[in-house]
Scaffold this motif. Sequence first.
Motif, PDB file in Angstrom:
ATOM      1  N   PRO A 154      29.016 -21.236 -52.946  1.00 55.50           N
ATOM      2  CA  PRO A 154      30.203 -20.529 -52.407  1.00 55.50           C
ATOM      3  C   PRO A 154      30.923 -21.403 -51.358  1.00 55.50           C
ATOM      4  O   PRO A 154      30.287 -21.989 -50.484  1.00 55.50           O
ATOM      5  N   VAL A 155      32.229 -21.526 -51.473  1.00 52.39           N
ATOM      6  CA  VAL A 155      33.065 -22.273 -50.507  1.00 52.39           C
ATOM      7  C   VAL A 155      34.158 -21.336 -49.972  1.00 52.39           C
ATOM      8  O   VAL A 155      34.629 -20.434 -50.667  1.00 52.39           O
ATOM      9  N   GLU A 156      34.509 -21.565 -48.737  1.00 52.01           N
ATOM     10  CA  GLU A 156      35.552 -20.737 -48.090  1.00 52.01           C
ATOM     11  C   GLU A 156      36.809 -21.568 -47.841  1.00 52.01           C
ATOM     12  O   GLU A 156      36.720 -22.789 -47.627  1.00 52.01           O
ATOM     13  N   HIS A 157      37.953 -20.890 -47.859  1.00 51.22           N
ATOM     14  CA  HIS A 157      39.208 -21.540 -47.454  1.00 51.22           C
ATOM     15  C   HIS A 157      40.156 -20.460 -46.908  1.00 51.22           C
ATOM     16  O   HIS A 157      40.007 -19.267 -47.210  1.00 51.22           O
ATOM     17  N   ASP A 158      41.058 -20.903 -46.079  1.00 53.47           N
ATOM     18  CA  ASP A 158      42.035 -19.980 -45.465  1.00 53.47           C
ATOM     19  C   ASP A 158      43.234 -19.805 -46.394  1.00 53.47           C
ATOM     20  O   ASP A 158      43.704 -20.766 -47.013  1.00 53.47           O
ATOM     21  N   GLU A 159      43.659 -18.587 -46.512  1.00 52.14           N
ATOM     22  CA  GLU A 159      44.893 -18.281 -47.237  1.00 52.14           C
ATOM     23  C   GLU A 159      45.875 -17.615 -46.255  1.00 52.14           C
ATOM     24  O   GLU A 159      45.477 -16.807 -45.417  1.00 52.14           O
ATOM     25  N   ARG A 189      41.822 -23.974 -42.620  1.00 51.06           N
ATOM     26  CA  ARG A 189      40.572 -24.665 -42.913  1.00 51.06           C
ATOM     27  C   ARG A 189      40.117 -24.325 -44.339  1.00 51.06           C
ATOM     28  O   ARG A 189      40.382 -23.233 -44.841  1.00 51.06           O
ATOM     29  N   ALA A 190      39.459 -25.255 -44.935  1.00 50.62           N
ATOM     30  CA  ALA A 190      38.913 -25.055 -46.291  1.00 50.62           C
ATOM     31  C   ALA A 190      37.594 -25.825 -46.421  1.00 50.62           C
ATOM     32  O   ALA A 190      37.458 -26.931 -45.904  1.00 50.62           O
ATOM     33  N   GLU A 191      36.585 -25.224 -47.094  1.00 48.79           N
ATOM     34  CA  GLU A 191      35.299 -25.885 -47.360  1.00 48.79           C
ATOM     35  C   GLU A 191      35.340 -26.570 -48.723  1.00 48.79           C
ATOM     36  O   GLU A 191      36.002 -26.092 -49.656  1.00 48.79           O
ATOM     37  N   ARG A 192      34.644 -27.678 -48.821  1.00 49.01           N
ATOM     38  CA  ARG A 192      34.493 -28.364 -50.109  1.00 49.01           C
ATOM     39  C   ARG A 192      33.008 -28.584 -50.379  1.00 49.01           C
ATOM     40  O   ARG A 192      32.202 -28.690 -49.455  1.00 49.01           O
TER      41      ARG A 192
END
Length: 239
Positions: A154-159, A189-192
């Motif tokens: 699972p990765v997170e990112h801002d929308e 921010r966004a995770e990769r």
Amino acid sequence: MRLTEQQVRSLYGQDVQDRSGAKIGTVAQVWADPAGEATWVSVKTGVMGHHESMAPLAGAGMAEGRLRVPYDKATVRSAPAVESGTEAPLGADQLAQLYRHYQLQQQEQPQRRPGAPEMTRSEERLRVGTQSEPAGKARLSKHVVTEDVHTTVPVEHDEVRVVREPITAANRGDARPDIRDEQREMELRAERAVVSKDQVPVERVRLNKDEIVENEPIDAQVRRERVDADVPEPARRRR
């Protein structure tokens, strides 16, 4: 221990146990007295090279295809020995040593009846043994192979979404009219996914060797002599 001819033949290659049931070795050869009674066997123990220890059949017994002698393993293995495959009869000195070793009373050999015509009947005895020989090599080999691994993380990112609120009497005090160009920024921010590899031990592999005993059938032919008596009818003994 009186043995039938069939039992004598079955002795070759059979396991020999001591009085406690521990295996001493296997029967290699059988000796008989002048009367044809089986009296001694040689035991292949695997520790004396080309020699086989001698053991008496007196007091021995057969059980489940195994020959059990009334002595311990050390006594049999330290007994006087003969060369493997010998066809020589036991000499007087050898017999004396054997009787002393096993603390047995030496028996007198039976005498033949003088003056009676006789002949010796001979036959071939099948001597079956075993011989150890290479049967190949077992190896452990380790090779590096590559396989595809499919997984997910699972990765997170801002929308960003735009929220518009109308100015009302309740919030008008916070809003000041100011017509001009203006710009505001919000950091996103966004995770990769990041992949790394660890080397971990997962299994220990070794080779173990077990000795398996199987009965291998042996088919062979042996010759024996037959003695026929041609006696005239008047001289035949009446029962």
